[in-house]
Design an enzyme around this catalytic site. Structure first.
Site, PDB file in Angstrom:
ATOM      1  N   GLY A 104      32.757  35.699  44.818  1.00  0.00           N
ATOM      2  CA  GLY A 104      32.924  34.321  45.278  1.00  0.00           C
ATOM      3  C   GLY A 104      32.325  33.256  44.379  1.00  0.00           C
ATOM      4  N   GLN A 105      31.867  33.637  43.195  1.00  0.00           N
ATOM      5  CA  GLN A 105      31.287  32.622  42.305  1.00  0.00           C
ATOM      6  C   GLN A 105      32.348  31.575  41.991  1.00  0.00           C
ATOM      7  OE1 GLN A 105      28.098  32.964  41.567  1.00  0.00           O
ATOM      8  NE2 GLN A 105      28.018  34.961  42.527  1.00  0.00           N
ATOM      9  N   GLN A 106      31.881  30.372  41.805  1.00  0.00           N
ATOM     10  CA  GLN A 106      32.818  29.261  41.583  1.00  0.00           C
ATOM     11  C   GLN A 106      33.788  29.566  40.442  1.00  0.00           C
ATOM     12  OE1 GLN A 106      30.981  25.401  41.143  1.00  0.00           O
ATOM     13  NE2 GLN A 106      32.762  24.620  42.195  1.00  0.00           N
ATOM     14  N   ILE A 119      35.052  32.277  39.399  1.00  0.00           N
ATOM     15  CA  ILE A 119      36.120  33.255  39.611  1.00  0.00           C
ATOM     16  C   ILE A 119      36.922  33.004  40.889  1.00  0.00           C
ATOM     17  CG2 ILE A 119      35.049  35.055  38.235  1.00  0.00           C
ATOM     18  CD1 ILE A 119      34.002  36.341  40.722  1.00  0.00           C
TER      19      ILE A 119
END
Lengths: 417, 186
Positions: free
Chosen positions: B69-71, B73
């Site tokens: 969920g990192q911005q 990706i």
């Protein structure tokens, strides 16, 4: 049910066609899978699952209609006006939610029995459930109209819808967001975070950990909007968030959950924990023991080293949290993953620190009495002091060894050179 | 769900469905998946790509796709939308600051055509933390009573991935809902 006969006929034709297609498919798959087909297995399973409901169509219809009528009756008991008082509202909501539950029960009942019902019964039951749900929704809208969604802090003058549509004009939205956040935080800080330090500068906060492990905090901590400060919080925390720090030093004990770092500049952070997530951070040194590799996103100038500080009761604390048993106590601080660097070579956004080298300036000791930094240089110096003390004692006890000692000293100094 | 996909499901040997687990970073997606699967949750590190697990629950085979969920990706999420039966949206209930980001990302997903037919299960995770928001608060903040959610099957369940509470209820709802939509005719 108010469809005209012709359209009904048309839709029936279409449905018949689709059913025929399905039947063909079923037949072909059945033929392929022989008599032990999966469909049969699934049906058998369903039979077991629903052993309580008997396997006949009339029994199904009877129980279906009973529940259906009961639900309708309960719905008709609601007066068709807006429920004003909280009590009326609550009771209406209760009836409605139980009606919704009943409807979904009917739906799953139909699904479960669909293998022995004929398609018409399945479809008409489905239709009934749909109508029921629509009716519930209609009553809900009239009797307990939902509150218009609005961010509480924005109520004062700012129209939400206009805000929403103007989302392209970023700057204004950003300022709105940040002010609302502040208000939100100030009103909620008491119960939002069990420990929170925010909007400070030039402060030195020291909280030495409670010694018996039973008294460890285990709650969450947030440090936000702080400049030029030192925090010594040698406790056990559930989750820690560090946001918008500048020029600070933070000593933490153990973090059981994630350590989340965002928008931090020119700081030193000491911590042990499970996860380290770093965003929008520049020029920060991390001295950590982590069970998994840290991740960085939109960062630069970061340095990572081992958790090199010592304090009273550290061992007992680490033992009680069990952090060192994870991963066989391996410190994964070096395994940094950079989301903004997809190439195979090492990301230029971070470096590893050799903590043992005092030049790295892990800590200014004079700043802090609670923690001690273990660097190689300090360990060496301590060892040398110890040696000298021993030698002096020897000299005092045995004057004859003086010459020998002098020689030794010479050698030592040569070594040191 | 078109007729074709229903027929495809009927043809399938097992009752199989595909679940997509999404949410902001640090929400606990991987922890939920691993806890549900009975794996060790101590060594979980932030997800760099995705994890796939096939779980067997109440006679259904659930293919769970847990995507990081990192911005950076999040823009790759759309690659996983195809043929998704259920969407599990995980919210960090203790993260009040980013709840607006959370709403924005969820709204974005809800407007995706490929996810139009998917059931939505919202896990209000981290209820074990002292500052966690209740499901009502989160529901309001995410605008679950709005127009966008009128036509969708959705549910919100409070859970704690670390302690395990609430996970089963959520998965039960998910399988019930999907089965009532898809396996009706099987």
């Amino acid at each position: 049910m108010s469809t005209s006969p012709t359209s009904l006929l048309a839709s029936q034709n279409a449905e018949a066609a689709s059913l025929a297609a399905e039947a063909r498919f079923l037949a072909s798959s059945k033929a392929r899978n022989d008599k032990n087909s999966s469909v049969a297995r699934i049906r058998a399973q369903e039979k077991e699952d629903n052993s309580s409901s008997s396997e006949s169509t009339p029994a199904f219809l009877q129980s279906f209609n009973a529940t259906y009528q009961a639900t309708l009756q309960s719905l008709s008991s609601i007066p068709p006006t807006v429920a004003v008082t909280a009590k009326a509202r609550l009771s209406c909501e209760g009836i409605l939610s139980s009606a919704i539950n009943a409807a979904s029960e009917l739906r799953s009942m139909t699904a479960a029995c669909s293998h022995f019902l004929n398609p018409y019964d399945v479809r008409s039951s489905e239709q009934k459930v749909d109508e029921l749900l629509k009716k519930i929704e209609g009553i809900k809208r009239v009797v307990v109209p939902r509150k218009k969604f609005i961010f509480k802090s924005r109520r004062s003058g700012v129209d939400r819808s206009s805000d929403f549509f103007n989302s392209e004009s970023k700057p204004s939205v950003v300022t709105l967001g940040s002010t609302s956040r502040q208000e939100h935080d100030s009103s909620n800080s008491q119960h939002t975070y069990s420990t929170e330090y925010s909007d400070l500068s030039n402060s030195h906060t020291t909280l030495i950990h409670p010694l018996p492990p039973a008294s460890y905090n285990h709650k969450d901590l947030r440090i936000k909007n702080v400049t030029n400060s030192t925090f010594t919080l040698l406790d056990v925390y559930g989750a820690v968030r560090l946001q918008s720090l500048k020029n600070c030093t933070v000593y933490l004990g153990c973090v059981m959950g994630p350590l989340y770092v965002e928008d931090v500049k020119d700081c030193k952070i000491f911590a042990q924990g499970r996860q380290l997530r770093i965003h929008d951070t520049y020029g920060v040194d991390f001295y950590v023991h982590m069970c998994s590799g840290p991740i960085i996103e939109k960062c630069d100038g970061l340095r990572f080293g081992e958790y090199c500080i010592d304090f009273e009761g550290k061992e007992a604390m680490v033992k009680s949290t069990g952090l060192l048993e994870v991963n066989d106590g391996k410190n994964m601080y070096f395994d940094v993953q950079d989301f903004k660097w997809l190439k195979k070579m090492k990301s230029p956004h971070f470096d590893l620190l050799d903590v043992e080298d005092e030049e790295s300036g892990a800590v200014d000791k004079s700043e802090n009495e609670a923690v001690k930094v273990n660097t190689k240089a300090r360990v060496k110096r301590e060892a040398r002091e110890e040696e000298e003390r021993e030698r002096e004692e020897k000299l005092r006890n045995n004057p004859g060894a003086k010459e020998q000692a002098a020689e030794e000293e010479e050698e030592d100094s040569e070594d040191e050179l | 769900m078109g007729l074709l996909s229903i027929i495809r499901k009927v043809k399938a040997k097992e009752k199989e469905c595909r679940l997509l687990i999404l949410g902001l970073d640090n929400a606990g997606k991987t922890t939920i998946l691993k806890k549900f699967n009975g794996e060790d949750i101590n060594t979980i590190s932030p997800t760099l790509g995705f994890n796939i697990k096939t779980l067997s629950h109440r006679g259904y085979l659930l293919n769970c796709w847990d995507v990081g969920g990192q911005q950076t990706i999040r823009s790759y999420w759309r690659n996983y939308f195809e043929a998704t039966d259920g969407l599990i949206w995980v919210v960090d209930s203790a993260d009040r600051v980013r709840i607006e980001d959370c709403k924005r990302e969820l709204d974005n997903l809800m407007s995706q055509e490929k996810l139009a037919g998917a059931s939505l299960m919202i896990f209000a995770n981290k209820q074990d933390l002292a500052g966690a928001m209740s499901t009502d608060e989160i529901g309001e903040a995410l605008g679950l009573n709005g127009e966008k959610f009128k036509t969708r099957h959705w549910s919100i369940v409070a859970c704690s991935a670390v302690e395990g509470g609430g996970l089963l209820e959520g998965m039960d709802w998910m399988t019930d809902d999907i089965s009532s939509r898809i396996f009706m005719l099987s």
